[in-house]
Design a protein around this motif. Sequence first.
Motif, short mmCIF file in Angstrom:
data_model
loop_
_atom_site.label_atom_id
_atom_site.label_comp_id
_atom_site.label_asym_id
_atom_site.label_seq_id
_atom_site.Cartn_x
_atom_site.Cartn_y
_atom_site.Cartn_z
N ARG A 173 0.84 -1.20 0.00
CA ARG A 173 0.00 0.00 0.00
C ARG A 173 0.87 1.24 0.00
O ARG A 173 0.59 2.23 -0.66
CB ARG A 173 -0.91 0.02 1.22
N PHE A 179 12.40 6.55 4.86
CA PHE A 179 13.32 6.24 5.96
C PHE A 179 12.78 5.14 6.86
O PHE A 179 13.55 4.48 7.55
CB PHE A 179 13.62 7.50 6.77
N PRO A 220 13.19 -13.29 14.96
CA PRO A 220 13.86 -14.52 15.42
C PRO A 220 14.00 -15.60 14.35
O PRO A 220 15.06 -16.21 14.25
CB PRO A 220 12.95 -14.98 16.55
N ILE A 268 14.45 2.21 5.70
CA ILE A 268 15.88 2.20 5.99
C ILE A 268 16.11 1.87 7.47
O ILE A 268 16.99 1.10 7.82
CB ILE A 268 16.50 3.56 5.59
N LYS A 269 15.24 2.44 8.31
CA LYS A 269 15.35 2.17 9.73
C LYS A 269 15.14 0.68 10.01
O LYS A 269 15.87 0.07 10.78
CB LYS A 269 14.33 3.02 10.49
N PHE A 301 18.34 -1.35 8.58
CA PHE A 301 19.66 -1.18 9.17
C PHE A 301 19.63 -1.07 10.68
O PHE A 301 20.61 -1.38 11.34
CB PHE A 301 20.34 0.08 8.60
N MET A 302 18.55 -0.55 11.22
CA MET A 302 18.57 -0.22 12.63
C MET A 302 17.66 -1.10 13.47
O MET A 302 17.28 -0.75 14.57
CB MET A 302 18.21 1.26 12.81
N ASP A 308 13.90 -15.40 11.06
CA ASP A 308 14.37 -15.02 9.73
C ASP A 308 15.83 -15.37 9.54
O ASP A 308 16.70 -14.86 10.24
CB ASP A 308 14.15 -13.52 9.51
N LYS A 309 16.07 -16.26 8.58
CA LYS A 309 17.44 -16.68 8.32
C LYS A 309 18.04 -15.82 7.21
O LYS A 309 17.38 -14.98 6.64
CB LYS A 309 17.45 -18.15 7.89
N GLU A 310 19.28 -16.11 6.91
CA GLU A 310 19.92 -15.41 5.80
C GLU A 310 19.09 -15.62 4.55
O GLU A 310 18.57 -16.71 4.29
CB GLU A 310 21.33 -15.96 5.59
N ASP A 342 16.92 -5.33 14.54
CA ASP A 342 17.45 -6.69 14.41
C ASP A 342 16.44 -7.58 13.73
O ASP A 342 15.23 -7.36 13.83
CB ASP A 342 17.81 -7.23 15.79
N PRO A 343 16.92 -8.60 13.01
CA PRO A 343 16.00 -9.48 12.29
C PRO A 343 15.05 -10.18 13.26
O PRO A 343 15.39 -10.37 14.42
CB PRO A 343 16.90 -10.50 11.61
N GLN A 403 21.38 -7.45 7.89
CA GLN A 403 22.10 -8.62 8.39
C GLN A 403 21.75 -9.88 7.62
O GLN A 403 22.54 -10.82 7.55
CB GLN A 403 21.78 -8.82 9.88
N ARG A 404 20.56 -9.88 7.02
CA ARG A 404 20.13 -11.08 6.31
C ARG A 404 20.66 -11.11 4.89
O ARG A 404 20.95 -12.17 4.35
CB ARG A 404 18.61 -11.16 6.30
#
Lengths: 486, 666
Positions: free
Chosen positions: A302, A428, A441, A431-432, A435-436, A443-445, A438-439, A369-370
């Motif tokens: 959306r 943003f 629990p 982006i937040k 990058f800012m 979610d893997k690479e 954490d993944p 991170q992923r």
Amino acid sequence: MTAFDANWSLMTPEIVLAALALLVFTIDFMTGIHGKKPFIGRLSVLSLLVTAVLVVVTNSTSGSIAEVFVVDPFAMVFKLIILIGVAMVILISMNFLDRERNAEVYQGEYYSIMLFAALGAMIMVSSADLITLFIGLEILSISSYVLAGFKKYSRPSTEAAIKYVVLGGTASAFILYGMSFLYGLTGSTSLLEIGQAIPMLFEEYTFVVMMSFLFMLAGFGFKISIVPFHMWAPDVYEGAPTPVTAFLSVVSKLAGFGIILRVFFLGFGGVYQEWAFIIAVIAAITMIAGNFIALTQTNVKRLMAYSGIAQAGYLLVPVATVVGDVGINMIVFYSVAYLMMTLGAFAVITLVTEDTGTSDLSSFAGLYQRAPYLAIAMTVFLVSLAGLPLTAGFIGKAYIFFGAVAGEMLWLAIIMIVTSVISFFYYFGFIKQMFMTDPRPNDKELAVPGSMQTVVTVSLAVTVILGILPGLVLDIFNTFNWMAFF
Amino acid sequence: MIQNAWLIPVFPLIAFLILLFIGRFLKEKASYVGIAALALSFIVSVLVLFERIGGETYTFVIEWITFGESTITMGYEVTALNAMMLIVVTLVSLVVHIFSREYMHDDNRIHVFYSYLGLFSFSMLGLVLAPNVLQLFIFWELVGLCSFLLVGFWYFKPEAAAAAKKAFLTTRIGDVGLLLGLVILFNQTGSFDYGVIYAAVENGLINDTLITATALLIFLGAVGKSAQFPLHVWLPDAMEGPTPVSALIHAATMVAAGVYLVGVMYPLFLASSTAMTVVAYTGAITAFFAATMALVMTDIKRVLAYSTISQLGFMILALGTAGYVAGLFHLMTHAFFKALLFLGAGSVIFAVHHRQDIRDMGGLWSKMKITSVTFLIGALAIAGVFPLAGFWSKEEILASALLNGDGFLFAIALITAFMTAFYMFRLFFKTFTGEYRGGDHDDPHADDPRVDAYGAADVAEADNPRDESMDKEAHVPPAEDHGHHHSPEENSGFMTLPLIVLASLAVVAGLVNLPFMGYPLEGFLTEGLNLGSQPHGALWLAILSLAVAGSGIALAWAMYYKGAIAEDFFAKKAPGVHNLLLNKYYLDEIYTAVFVRPTVAIGRFFWEMDKSIVDGMVNLIGRSTSSTGRSFGRRHNGQLQTYGLVSILGGIVVIALAFVLRGYFG
């Protein structure tokens, strides 16, 4: 008979694409219904690329078939945009269709309908006649309705398709109604003849001419989703399969701009002063509403719908402020930028939402991170959409902005730049998350399939290169006499 | 060498690219890549400066794009002003690179940190070398982006992530003005080149209203970037970034870019007295208000942040009162002593295990000799004590406010100078003298990014066992292992050498514009520019400014060293004022109420309009259509008809409006 004397070779790309689309369709039902058939996807991409080469080869010299089907730089560039856009959408889809959970999707149909949609869009941007134009538009529209409902066992997808059909039909009715006025006044469906007759007719039948213009604006406005004809977009974008959303928000929208330019500049060019202001007001409302509503959205699809509405507003600014070839330069440049940054973003969105099974903004949590490459690429696409320097989006916006200031529409320029600042807030948000945060629990690479990698890399490269060296394409555009096919 | 000035930004760019691709293998060694690159840049900058002193402005441009009739160029230019700026930026960046090697030593993402520093240095140098205002704008945005990345470097602290966003978006407001201003200039002159714009202004090609308008719009950009009132709110929050970043970006270089912008566009400002007045008053108000807030802050970095805002206000005030050289001279001296103070603060924070509250410090004089002495030099310099750098540049600003401004501006400048001396020495005495108060109790004001960081990292690690970097980070000894119970010690040479270098500069940088030597910097900067004569103060002004600084220091000494006046004397006398200052005049709250909430509310409003108002309208008007729509209606909440009807109604409204407005009926 002029029809037989005409230079039919101008239509080579369309004929070849139609044949290849049928071929893809045939191969599909010769090879059984189920199972993974990536080769059909590859064949489709190949078909589009072959067609693109043919466009460059056969459409580089201008000409026309009885001034109905025309070939000029405008048609050529828009066809390339459409073909490359559809090819990228298919690359995004291949991964989507190969998934176990989407096994019920009939791939061959999907691909051949995509190719037909491309064909419709190509015919559309190549027409200088209301009838051909409408046929192209309907080929594109009907294909899009089917695509929107492609996940036929999914309720949101079906619902989206039904909404789209009914409202799209309404829009087509608007367009036809507007066209009928023009035909009634001029007795012709040729945009060239209409264009010649309009200034005089306007003196005499102001009411009818403007009525016709406004009806068409409403109908085309629906196709490119500008306010107040945008309401379908968020619902349909949300319900449709994500790659189809990408198709609707990029290919379908840009093709819509193609015909708006064709009809308004060729047909109504003579009374530009009369309608430019209306377009400016609609552009302003579109930028304001699109950007502000996007602020409140948390569903990625959306949000992209409202972002796409706002972007349509930016694209409308040069229509209202700059006459002639320079205005088309701006629109075409921004279209290329928009194509790349939006499709790149949609590639990432497809991958992430399919992987996490949700299209909430939080699905992007910890993407860096992923999948660092995807996160960085996505950031570039987003800042380009928002308009930060060193991206194609900045150059495109700056160019449009210059045009608005030079065209003495300072208020529109200010609305454009202020709303684009507002857009930073919601871009943003992504982006937040990436990058800012954490993944989540589980979610893997994230594994990135080759086809996706291609789309992301191409989009990223073009977005950055055009941001640093816009001259590469602008210098070419400057030499074009966009609509000189006669 | 001057033709090779392009090398200056290229070295840090190469460092950035190297670290981007192979940084993770280099880890700690990443710092050497950055240091080497900046050392090279610095050497080239020095050579370029020497060549520029004896020579002329050098410009190199190539065609970039053609917009209609106008061709836009890109390239680089070495003028007197930017030759000076190159030295400032490369030197401060170099010492910050050296300092960070030790300061960021424990951080697992040190290579990322150095790659961002490289990118920032590249962007800042690109900004300085830009030969036209569009290229300046591009790098202007890029430094903003780097600031975002570096403020948010410890993104696992929610405050850091929020501060990064706030910094970026607040400065964007200024950027809107800047972009608008430069596009109007482009529209008038057909060029972004400084030279063409100067010429157009001088030859009267732009009318007065437009000159004022563009000058004010461009100044808005400077207000955002240089954290001037009312857009200063982002800078104190930006202190959430690592301290070396605060020293480099938020004290010496990026925040000075706004002052630099006014400097390079100076002919435009001079042509409009309205613009000059606005500039002068903005600077004075900022200098004053920021200084008042610095009086009460207890976070060592926040005091310095408000001090930076205040000093930037001084520079803007000077520029607004025709003190071109005074403003830019102060920019240079301030860069050195403020970087020194920030790095000194960093050295202290590092030694006391990442605590920043001055109420938990004290008594560091005997424990950290080099840091203490250099910090004292910085404090004396910023207070404007003879013969340190700050004395010379501040005296020129006072002269310019007195001679070209009015009594009000001069009075504000004097009061601010007094407050500056006071809060700096409050900071100094609280931090370095008395007893060490951070020793053996668990500190309630602790603001330790790393403890938070490791806390967050631990959670992430448990959730996400694959992530090696997180894993390693969790093994880095947190503050506890250094020992809260050990008393602070002087840091290693990587941290003290930069302090010594900057302290020497804080002592001698004033020499470049000595009155007895005929103001050499002034001659250098104004050569070839038509700026009129520069204001100079008389001897009595110098004595007055010394007296003001002296009394500020004396008051701080009486309150915080001697204890002759109770520390909370003023807070008790005027608790209302004290509270107002502690809460930063409630500006954050006011902005939230006045700007942020309404923006979201407007978004909601449009959104509601899309959703429900339209629904309601249609239900009202569209009852008659419900029979045909019933079958769909139940399944789709009636929205489909709504949308269709809205499209049709929308079409009708647009048509009706167009007809009424354009008078097609008549």
